[in-house]
Write a protein that holds these residues in place. Structure first.
Motif, PDB file in Angstrom:
ATOM      1  N   ALA A 102      46.938  42.391  43.154  1.00  0.00           N
ATOM      2  CA  ALA A 102      45.718  42.691  43.921  1.00  0.00           C
ATOM      3  C   ALA A 102      44.892  43.794  43.271  1.00  0.00           C
ATOM      4  O   ALA A 102      43.873  44.194  43.821  1.00  0.00           O
ATOM      5  CB  ALA A 102      46.082  43.076  45.352  1.00  0.00           C
ATOM      6  N   VAL A 103      45.329  44.290  42.131  1.00  0.00           N
ATOM      7  CA  VAL A 103      44.570  45.298  41.386  1.00  0.00           C
ATOM      8  C   VAL A 103      44.185  44.673  40.053  1.00  0.00           C
ATOM      9  O   VAL A 103      45.047  44.221  39.298  1.00  0.00           O
ATOM     10  CB  VAL A 103      45.404  46.575  41.168  1.00  0.00           C
ATOM     11  CG1 VAL A 103      44.645  47.570  40.302  1.00  0.00           C
ATOM     12  CG2 VAL A 103      45.757  47.217  42.513  1.00  0.00           C
ATOM     13  N   ALA A 104      42.889  44.635  39.771  1.00  0.00           N
ATOM     14  CA  ALA A 104      42.387  43.999  38.554  1.00  0.00           C
ATOM     15  C   ALA A 104      41.990  45.077  37.546  1.00  0.00           C
ATOM     16  O   ALA A 104      40.971  45.749  37.727  1.00  0.00           O
ATOM     17  CB  ALA A 104      41.183  43.116  38.879  1.00  0.00           C
ATOM     18  N   PRO A 105      42.775  45.305  36.480  1.00  0.00           N
ATOM     19  CA  PRO A 105      42.472  46.357  35.516  1.00  0.00           C
ATOM     20  C   PRO A 105      41.219  46.040  34.697  1.00  0.00           C
ATOM     21  O   PRO A 105      40.884  44.876  34.458  1.00  0.00           O
ATOM     22  CB  PRO A 105      43.711  46.389  34.603  1.00  0.00           C
ATOM     23  CG  PRO A 105      44.747  45.576  35.313  1.00  0.00           C
ATOM     24  CD  PRO A 105      44.008  44.593  36.142  1.00  0.00           C
ATOM     25  N   ALA A 106      40.529  47.087  34.262  1.00  0.00           N
ATOM     26  CA  ALA A 106      39.368  46.918  33.384  1.00  0.00           C
ATOM     27  C   ALA A 106      39.828  46.327  32.048  1.00  0.00           C
ATOM     28  O   ALA A 106      40.921  46.613  31.570  1.00  0.00           O
ATOM     29  CB  ALA A 106      38.683  48.259  33.163  1.00  0.00           C
ATOM     30  N   GLY A 107      38.982  45.497  31.471  1.00  0.00           N
ATOM     31  CA  GLY A 107      39.279  44.914  30.165  1.00  0.00           C
ATOM     32  C   GLY A 107      40.035  43.608  30.223  1.00  0.00           C
ATOM     33  O   GLY A 107      40.227  42.960  29.189  1.00  0.00           O
ATOM     34  N   LEU A 108      40.492  43.187  31.418  1.00  0.00           N
ATOM     35  CA  LEU A 108      41.195  41.922  31.565  1.00  0.00           C
ATOM     36  C   LEU A 108      40.358  40.972  32.418  1.00  0.00           C
ATOM     37  O   LEU A 108      39.605  41.403  33.288  1.00  0.00           O
ATOM     38  CB  LEU A 108      42.562  42.129  32.218  1.00  0.00           C
ATOM     39  CG  LEU A 108      43.570  42.982  31.451  1.00  0.00           C
ATOM     40  CD1 LEU A 108      44.850  43.139  32.260  1.00  0.00           C
ATOM     41  CD2 LEU A 108      43.890  42.375  30.085  1.00  0.00           C
ATOM     42  N   ALA A 109      40.507  39.692  32.146  1.00  0.00           N
ATOM     43  CA  ALA A 109      39.846  38.692  32.990  1.00  0.00           C
ATOM     44  C   ALA A 109      40.588  38.608  34.315  1.00  0.00           C
ATOM     45  O   ALA A 109      41.818  38.573  34.339  1.00  0.00           O
ATOM     46  CB  ALA A 109      39.846  37.341  32.292  1.00  0.00           C
ATOM     47  N   ALA A 110      39.850  38.584  35.421  1.00  0.00           N
ATOM     48  CA  ALA A 110      40.464  38.540  36.747  1.00  0.00           C
ATOM     49  C   ALA A 110      39.776  37.472  37.585  1.00  0.00           C
ATOM     50  O   ALA A 110      38.610  37.617  37.947  1.00  0.00           O
ATOM     51  CB  ALA A 110      40.371  39.902  37.423  1.00  0.00           C
ATOM     52  N   ASP A 111      40.488  36.392  37.873  1.00  0.00           N
ATOM     53  CA  ASP A 111      39.959  35.311  38.700  1.00  0.00           C
ATOM     54  C   ASP A 111      40.528  35.425  40.109  1.00  0.00           C
ATOM     55  O   ASP A 111      41.752  35.531  40.277  1.00  0.00           O
ATOM     56  CB  ASP A 111      40.348  33.951  38.116  1.00  0.00           C
ATOM     57  CG  ASP A 111      39.621  33.654  36.819  1.00  0.00           C
ATOM     58  OD1 ASP A 111      38.383  33.636  36.839  1.00  0.00           O
ATOM     59  OD2 ASP A 111      40.292  33.461  35.793  1.00  0.00           O
ATOM     60  N   PRO A 112      39.681  35.406  41.145  1.00  0.00           N
ATOM     61  CA  PRO A 112      40.198  35.464  42.514  1.00  0.00           C
ATOM     62  C   PRO A 112      41.006  34.219  42.843  1.00  0.00           C
ATOM     63  O   PRO A 112      40.607  33.102  42.507  1.00  0.00           O
ATOM     64  CB  PRO A 112      38.941  35.574  43.375  1.00  0.00           C
ATOM     65  CG  PRO A 112      37.849  35.017  42.528  1.00  0.00           C
ATOM     66  CD  PRO A 112      38.207  35.313  41.105  1.00  0.00           C
ATOM     67  N   VAL A 113      42.148  34.414  43.489  1.00  0.00           N
ATOM     68  CA  VAL A 113      43.034  33.303  43.842  1.00  0.00           C
ATOM     69  C   VAL A 113      42.960  33.013  45.335  1.00  0.00           C
ATOM     70  O   VAL A 113      42.692  31.893  45.744  1.00  0.00           O
ATOM     71  CB  VAL A 113      44.492  33.621  43.450  1.00  0.00           C
ATOM     72  CG1 VAL A 113      45.432  32.519  43.926  1.00  0.00           C
ATOM     73  CG2 VAL A 113      44.615  33.814  41.952  1.00  0.00           C
ATOM     74  N   ARG A 114      43.200  34.027  46.164  1.00  0.00           N
ATOM     75  CA  ARG A 114      43.221  33.835  47.605  1.00  0.00           C
ATOM     76  C   ARG A 114      43.095  35.189  48.294  1.00  0.00           C
ATOM     77  O   ARG A 114      43.350  36.232  47.692  1.00  0.00           O
ATOM     78  CB  ARG A 114      44.513  33.144  48.064  1.00  0.00           C
ATOM     79  CG  ARG A 114      45.780  33.859  47.601  1.00  0.00           C
ATOM     80  CD  ARG A 114      47.041  33.130  48.019  1.00  0.00           C
ATOM     81  NE  ARG A 114      47.283  33.322  49.434  1.00  0.00           N
ATOM     82  CZ  ARG A 114      47.886  32.437  50.214  1.00  0.00           C
ATOM     83  NH1 ARG A 114      48.302  31.298  49.705  1.00  0.00           N
ATOM     84  NH2 ARG A 114      48.094  32.670  51.486  1.00  0.00           N
ATOM     85  N   ASP A 115      42.686  35.163  49.541  1.00  0.00           N
ATOM     86  CA  ASP A 115      42.654  36.366  50.367  1.00  0.00           C
ATOM     87  C   ASP A 115      43.834  36.326  51.323  1.00  0.00           C
ATOM     88  O   ASP A 115      44.063  35.305  52.000  1.00  0.00           O
ATOM     89  CB  ASP A 115      41.351  36.451  51.164  1.00  0.00           C
ATOM     90  CG  ASP A 115      40.156  36.789  50.280  1.00  0.00           C
ATOM     91  OD1 ASP A 115      40.382  37.380  49.207  1.00  0.00           O
ATOM     92  OD2 ASP A 115      39.024  36.462  50.651  1.00  0.00           O
TER      93      ASP A 115
END
Length: 295
Positions: free
Chosen positions: A147-160
Motif C-alpha cells: 500500500a506504499v508506492a515508492p518514488a522511482g517505481l511503477a505503481a499500478d492500483p490493484v484494489r481498495d
C-alpha cells in the motif's frame, strides 16, 4: 583497470543517498564491504570519488562528471538482463507482498496465473510495505504488492481495501455502528508493520484529526495480541485477519468509510512483461472501479 557494475551501482547509490551506509543497505552489502568496494574503484581509477564528511559523503567533481555514464551502463545491463530473462526457456516470477495479501489473496491469484503459464516458477517473499518497495527496487523481487508506492517505481492500483477499527469486546467506541475518526483522539493505536505510519497519516490528515500515539509492532498477530490485552486499538484492512481467530476482539467500520489502496509495484523495465501484466489483470478482476480507471 577493471570496473564492475556492482561498484558503479554502489557509487550511484552513495551519491543519491549521501551515505555509504545507506548505499550499502540498498545494494545488500555490509558497510565495511561497501567502503572497500568504493576504495577499490577509486584505486582503479586513480582519483577520489567521494569526499568524507561528518554528515556522510559528497561526490567529487570527477564523480559527478562520470555519473551519467555510470547510470547509462547500469541501464544497459538491466536491459540485457531483461532480454535474457525473456529469451530463457523457463520463466520465473518473484513476488514480494505484505503478509495480509500473501495469505488471503495471492494464493488464488497465483493459481489463476499458473493456469495461464503452466511452466512459470513462482516465488513469494513476505515483507512489510517499505520492505516490499526496497526489494523491488533492488531487483530481489520482480513485482511487489503493498500500500506504499515508492518514488522511482511503477505503481499500478490493484484494489481498495476497507479499513476497520479493531478493539476488545466491550470497548466503549465499539458500541457504535461505525467509529468516527474524531473519537480516536486520545486513544493509542497499534501500528502493524513498516510503512503503516504513512498509511495512518493519510487516513487522519484529511479528516483534520491528529494522529494518535502509536505502538509500532512487526506483524498483525502481535498487534491483535496487544489489542486483546487492552494496550490500544488497531486499524487494519478488513481482509487482513480471519474472523474465526478474533476471539474477544471486535471490528467496526470507520466513519467516514475509509480504505487503503493496494498497488502492484514494479521497476519500469519489468512493468510491461507479460506475466506481470497478467497478474495485474487477475488481481484487478474483482474490482470493476479500478478496471475502469486503468482503462
Amino acid at each position: 583497470m577493471k570496473i564492475t557494475l556492482a561498484q558503479l551501482r554502489l557509487l550511484a547509490a552513495a551519491v543519491e543517498t549521501g551515505s555509504v551506509g545507506a548505499a550499502a543497505r540498498r545494494c545488500g552489502l555490509t558497510q565495511s564491504g561497501a567502503s572497500q568496494a568504493i576504495i577499490a574503484l577509486e584505486t582503479a581509477l586513480g582519483v577520489e570519488l567521494l569526499a568524507r564528511t561528518r554528515d556522510g559523503v559528497t561526490p567529487t567533481a570527477f564523480a559527478l562528471s562520470i555519473l551519467d555514464d555510470a547510470e547509462a551502463a547500469l541501464d544497459a545491463a538491466r536491459r540485457i538482463e531483461a532480454q535474457a530473462r525473456a529469451a530463457a526457456p523457463g520463466r520465473r516470477l518473484r513476488i514480494a507482498s505484505v503478509p495480509s495479501v500473501a495469505a488471503r489473496l495471492l494464493p488464488g491469484w497465483s493459481r489463476s496465473l499458473r493456469q495461464l503459464y503452466p511452466g512459470l516458477e513462482l516465488s513469494v517473499f513476505e515483507g512489510h510495505h517499505i520492505e516490499v518497495g526496497e526489494w523491488v527496487a533492488r531487483d530481489i523481487a520482480d513485482v511487489g504488492l503493498a500500500a506504499v508506492a515508492p518514488a522511482g517505481l511503477a505503481a499500478d492500483p490493484v484494489r481498495d481495501e476497507e479499513l476497520v477499527l479493531v478493539g476488545p469486546r466491550g470497548h466503549r467506541l465499539l458500541r457504535q455502528a461505525a467509529v468516527d475518526l474524531g473519537t480516536l483522539d486520545g486513544q493509542t493505536l497499534v501500528a502493524a508493520g513498516l510503512g503503516c505510519d504513512s498509511i495512518l497519516e493519510r487516513l487522519f490528515a484529511p479528516a483534520g484529526v491528529p494522529l494518535p500515539p502509536l505502538i509500532r509492532v512487526h506483524d498483525i498477530a502481535t498487534a491483535l495480541a496487544m489489542v486483546g490485552q487492552g494496550l490500544g486499538l488497531t486499524i487494519l484492512p478488513d481482509t487482513a485477519f480471519p474472523r474465526p481467530d478474533m476471539q474477544d476482539l471486535r471490528t467496526r467500520p470507520l466513519s467516514p468509510l475509509s480504505h487503503r489502496r493496494l498497488y502492484m509495484i514494479a521497476r519500469p523495465d519489468r512493468q510491461a512483461s507479460e506475466p506481470v501484466r497478467r497478474l495485474l489483470d487477475i488481481a484487478r478482476a474483482g474490482d470493476g472501479a479500478l478496471r475502469r480507471q486503468a482503462g
